[in-house]
Design a protein around this motif. Structure first.
Motif, PDB file in Angstrom:
ATOM      1  N   ASP A   1       0.527  -3.038  -2.113  1.00 38.46           N
ATOM      2  CA  ASP A   1       1.157  -3.124  -3.425  1.00 38.46           C
ATOM      3  C   ASP A   1       1.895  -4.450  -3.548  1.00 38.46           C
ATOM      4  OD1 ASP A   1       2.475  -2.807  -5.794  1.00 38.46           O
ATOM      5  OD2 ASP A   1       3.695  -1.092  -5.167  1.00 38.46           O
ATOM      6  N   GLU A   2       1.476  -5.251  -4.509  1.00 39.74           N
ATOM      7  CA  GLU A   2       2.103  -6.571  -4.683  1.00 39.74           C
ATOM      8  C   GLU A   2       3.536  -6.489  -5.193  1.00 39.74           C
ATOM      9  OE1 GLU A   2      -1.547  -9.212  -6.215  1.00 39.74           O
ATOM     10  OE2 GLU A   2      -1.529  -7.124  -6.867  1.00 39.74           O
ATOM     11  N   LYS A   3       3.907  -5.325  -5.734  1.00 32.34           N
ATOM     12  CA  LYS A   3       5.271  -5.167  -6.253  1.00 32.34           C
ATOM     13  C   LYS A   3       6.268  -4.888  -5.136  1.00 32.34           C
ATOM     14  CE  LYS A   3       3.648  -3.391 -10.702  1.00 32.34           C
ATOM     15  NZ  LYS A   3       3.632  -2.232 -11.633  1.00 32.34           N
ATOM     16  N   ASN A   4       5.765  -4.493  -3.973  1.00 27.18           N
ATOM     17  CA  ASN A   4       6.664  -4.209  -2.851  1.00 27.18           C
ATOM     18  C   ASN A   4       6.980  -5.523  -2.147  1.00 27.18           C
ATOM     19  OD1 ASN A   4       7.840  -3.403  -0.349  1.00 27.18           O
ATOM     20  ND2 ASN A   4       6.866  -1.393  -0.561  1.00 27.18           N
TER      21      ASN A   4
ATOM     22  N   LYS B   1      -5.231  -6.804  -1.794  1.00 30.05           N
ATOM     23  CA  LYS B   1      -4.303  -6.530  -2.881  1.00 30.05           C
ATOM     24  C   LYS B   1      -5.137  -6.179  -4.113  1.00 30.05           C
ATOM     25  CE  LYS B   1      -2.392 -10.609  -2.849  1.00 30.05           C
ATOM     26  NZ  LYS B   1      -3.116 -11.269  -1.739  1.00 30.05           N
ATOM     27  N   ALA B   2      -4.539  -5.424  -5.011  1.00 32.19           N
ATOM     28  CA  ALA B   2      -5.277  -5.028  -6.216  1.00 32.19           C
ATOM     29  C   ALA B   2      -5.748  -6.243  -6.996  1.00 32.19           C
ATOM     30  CB  ALA B   2      -4.408  -4.131  -7.094  1.00 32.19           C
TER      31      ALA B   2
ATOM     32  N   GLY C   1      -4.267  -0.236 -10.895  1.00 29.20           N
ATOM     33  CA  GLY C   1      -4.435  -0.863  -9.592  1.00 29.20           C
ATOM     34  C   GLY C   1      -4.855   0.085  -8.495  1.00 29.20           C
ATOM     35  N   SER C   2      -4.614   1.389  -8.672  1.00 30.67           N
ATOM     36  CA  SER C   2      -4.999   2.357  -7.640  1.00 30.67           C
ATOM     37  C   SER C   2      -6.511   2.398  -7.426  1.00 30.67           C
ATOM     38  CB  SER C   2      -4.487   3.754  -8.010  1.00 30.67           C
ATOM     39  OG  SER C   2      -5.008   4.163  -9.268  1.00 30.67           O
TER      40      SER C   2
ATOM     41  N   LYS D   1      -8.612   0.760  -4.153  1.00 27.94           N
ATOM     42  CA  LYS D   1      -9.045   1.389  -2.897  1.00 27.94           C
ATOM     43  C   LYS D   1     -10.557   1.558  -2.850  1.00 27.94           C
ATOM     44  CE  LYS D   1      -6.659   5.233  -3.063  1.00 27.94           C
ATOM     45  NZ  LYS D   1      -5.885   5.149  -4.319  1.00 27.94           N
TER      46      LYS D   1
ATOM     47  N   ASP E   1      -4.026   4.490   2.905  1.00 29.65           N
ATOM     48  CA  ASP E   1      -3.062   3.901   1.979  1.00 29.65           C
ATOM     49  C   ASP E   1      -1.994   3.083   2.694  1.00 29.65           C
ATOM     50  OD1 ASP E   1      -3.841   4.346  -0.605  1.00 29.65           O
ATOM     51  OD2 ASP E   1      -2.703   6.201  -0.869  1.00 29.65           O
ATOM     52  N   GLN E   2      -1.371   2.213   1.919  1.00 28.02           N
ATOM     53  CA  GLN E   2      -0.300   1.364   2.458  1.00 28.02           C
ATOM     54  C   GLN E   2       0.843   2.174   3.046  1.00 28.02           C
ATOM     55  OE1 GLN E   2       1.564  -1.820  -0.083  1.00 28.02           O
ATOM     56  NE2 GLN E   2       3.306  -0.415   0.001  1.00 28.02           N
ATOM     57  N   ASP E   3       1.271   3.207   2.369  1.00 33.75           N
ATOM     58  CA  ASP E   3       2.448   3.969   2.788  1.00 33.75           C
ATOM     59  C   ASP E   3       2.065   5.002   3.846  1.00 33.75           C
ATOM     60  OD1 ASP E   3       4.132   2.559   0.994  1.00 33.75           O
ATOM     61  OD2 ASP E   3       3.362   3.776  -0.641  1.00 33.75           O
TER      62      ASP E   3
END
Length: 312
Positions: free
Chosen positions: A74-77, A105-106, A116-117, A120, A141-143
């Motif tokens: 996630d580019e927002k993180n 990245k998305a 953006g999801s 994947k 997933d990233q998390d």
């Protein structure tokens, strides 16, 4: 004696009139129908022969690397330490088993205005292009952290015997009461997609796909612009639930595994909770800030995964 003279020909004979019989028209129609029927038979024979020999005609995959681990970030993180720990986790696991990795990245992909999801799906397809000889692709997933470095995807998840002992047969595809259910007679060696369910339905944060022509077909179907245009509430998740219910070609290759197999959650609110020994833990439904932020959830497990990796 009078002799009969031949009748005199008219100097203006009537114009030629075509035969009124419909026989030639009918005959042409019959010939056309026969030709189309013959073509259909030839196509059917080709499909059947291709299916029967798919194992011989499909490009042979060497299995080098055996698995590619794919994660979209996630580019927002902007928590650098958090993102760094996720990448480090994947790289150490991949290095231990000789796996490949693909981080994306998305914004790396043209999603056609979709959320953006969806990245994947495209990133998983990208991994097949980048690693054409990989046998399996594990999207995670990233998390999430990989927690048990001893477990190998090709053995613990995708071996035929393991799949047959773990996959849930006759399970409603969309809980609790979908009339479409996972196949009750599926064999482990026919599985090309291993995925799980949580309390809400199919869980797309962690899945394993077997590389090959079917995988390409599946991912391209999943990302089809038609389905993206439906604007499902949960984007790629609801699209997947739609296509597995309407396309037996996809359902016939999909195995639903117990959630702890590849997709245990850090908390039990929405699904099966992580236990020591599980291959991975996901911080499902975590938030950007607050007590249930993704970084705080990760903090609960970061020391554990590092210790586990250092001891093996």
């Amino acid at each position: 004696m009078h002799y009969a003279y031949p009748a005199r020909k008219n100097s203006n004979p009537p114009r030629y009139l075509p035969r009124t019989s419909r026989l030639p028209t009918i005959r042409r129609r019959h010939l056309k129908s026969i030709a189309l029927f013959g073509l259909a038979i030839l196509v059917l024979i080709w499909i059947l022969s291709s299916g029967g020999s798919s194992g011989r005609s499909e490009r042979k995959i060497s299995g080098k690397p055996p698995v590619v681990v794919v994660t979209v970030f996630d580019e927002k993180n902007d928590n650098f330490d958090y993102i760094k720990s996720i990448k480090e986790n994947r790289l150490q696991y991949a290095e231990k088993h000789g796996y490949g990795t693909l981080f994306a990245k998305a914004s790396d992909y043209n999603l056609g205005g979709a959320p953006g999801s969806w990245a994947k799906v495209v990133a998983t397809r990208h991994a097949i292009t980048k690693f054409p000889d990989a046998k399996y692709i594990w999207y995670l997933d990233q998390d999430a952290y990989i927690m048990n470095p001893r477990l190998k995807v090709e053995d613990y998840v995708m071996s035929a015997t393991q799949l047959e002992s773990q996959m849930i047969k006759g399970l409603p595809v969309v809980p609790p009461d979908s009339i479409i259910k996972t196949f009750s007679d599926m064999k482990g060696d026919s599985v090309a997609l291993a995925i799980t369910q949580d309390k809400d339905g199919i869980a797309v944060g962690s899945f394993v796909i077997r590389n090959g022509e079917w995988a390409k077909f599946f991912l391209e179907t999943w990302f089809d612009p038609l389905y993206r245009s439906y604007n499902f509430q949960k984007a790629e998740l609801h699209t997947l639930e739609h296509i597995v219910q309407w396309h037996p070609t996809i359902l016939s290759k999909m195995a639903v595994l117990p959630q702890h197999t590849i997709n245990a959650y850090s908390r039990g609110d929405h699904g099966e909770q992580y236990k020591d020994g599980d291959i991975a833990v996901r911080f499902a439904h975590c938030y950007g800030t607050g007590e249930k932020s993704c970084t705080k959830e990760a903090d609960r497990f970061v020391h554990q995964w590092r210790t586990s990796f250092n001891s093996h």
